[in-house]
Design a protein around this motif. Structure first.
Motif, PDB file in Angstrom:
ATOM      1  N   LEU A  27      -1.034  -2.959  -9.281  1.00 32.39           N
ATOM      2  CA  LEU A  27      -1.191  -3.494  -7.931  1.00 32.39           C
ATOM      3  C   LEU A  27      -2.664  -3.692  -7.619  1.00 32.39           C
ATOM      4  N   GLU A  28      -2.975  -4.848  -7.057  1.00 35.42           N
ATOM      5  CA  GLU A  28      -4.345  -5.165  -6.672  1.00 35.42           C
ATOM      6  C   GLU A  28      -4.430  -5.292  -5.157  1.00 35.42           C
ATOM      7  N   GLY A  29      -5.643  -5.131  -4.637  1.00 31.81           N
ATOM      8  CA  GLY A  29      -5.876  -5.285  -3.207  1.00 31.81           C
ATOM      9  C   GLY A  29      -6.287  -3.977  -2.579  1.00 31.81           C
ATOM     10  N   GLU A  30      -7.047  -4.102  -1.519  1.00 32.39           N
ATOM     11  CA  GLU A  30      -7.551  -2.914  -0.834  1.00 32.39           C
ATOM     12  C   GLU A  30      -7.286  -2.943   0.660  1.00 32.39           C
ATOM     13  N   ASP A  82       2.522   3.107  -7.618  1.00 29.73           N
ATOM     14  CA  ASP A  82       1.953   2.175  -8.595  1.00 29.73           C
ATOM     15  C   ASP A  82       1.928   2.833  -9.975  1.00 29.73           C
ATOM     16  N   ALA A 113       0.831  -1.211   0.000  1.00 29.95           N
ATOM     17  CA  ALA A 113       0.000   0.000   0.000  1.00 29.95           C
ATOM     18  C   ALA A 113       0.863   1.258   0.000  1.00 29.95           C
ATOM     19  N   ARG A 146      -0.454  -5.418  -1.024  1.00 27.55           N
ATOM     20  CA  ARG A 146      -0.924  -5.351  -2.400  1.00 27.55           C
ATOM     21  C   ARG A 146      -0.294  -6.539  -3.129  1.00 27.55           C
TER      22      ARG A 146
END
Length: 119
Positions: free
Chosen positions: A82-85, A77, A73, A90
């Motif tokens: 990058l994925e994820g919250e 990026d 995080a 990430r």
């Protein structure tokens, strides 16, 4: 690093899917080439890499490989991959060897390594 545990995990991945094994091994080599202080261990069902502190991991799933960043995080990026919250982590989801270049994995590995390596 427990080379026996790493070798066992890699053998297990290879037995299930040669393409995923190649992807994991290619990522592993890229991470280990970041610096002499990079270590690896089997943890959480995958390979966890550290340089002063843990900075990324490679995890093989049924249909993809995930490159996960411990403090993702906080990473820039620039290529929006990058994925994820979550609050900290990430990841980059990879389905084929071509995804390594297409998703600019080396850029993110370098950023994560720099953030974790001791000064």
């Amino acid at each position: 690093m427990s080379t026996d545990r790493v070798a066992k995990l890699l053998d297990d991945i290879r037995a299930l899917d040669e393409a995923r094994y190649t992807l994991v091994q290619t990522l592993r080599e890229a991470v280990l080439s970041l610096g002499v202080g990079v270590t690896e261990e089997v943890k959480y069902g995958g390979l966890l890499f550290s340089a002063g502190k843990p900075f990324c991991g490679v995890f093989s799933y049924a249909k993809h490989v995930s490159l996960e960043f411990s403090d993702g995080a906080a990473l820039p990026d620039p290529h929006q991959v990058l994925e994820g919250e979550g609050r900290l982590r990430r990841h980059i989801k990879l389905s084929a060897i071509q995804d390594i270049q297409a998703k600019q994995v080396h850029t993110y590995l370098g950023l994560a390594y720099q953030a974790a390596a001791p000064a």
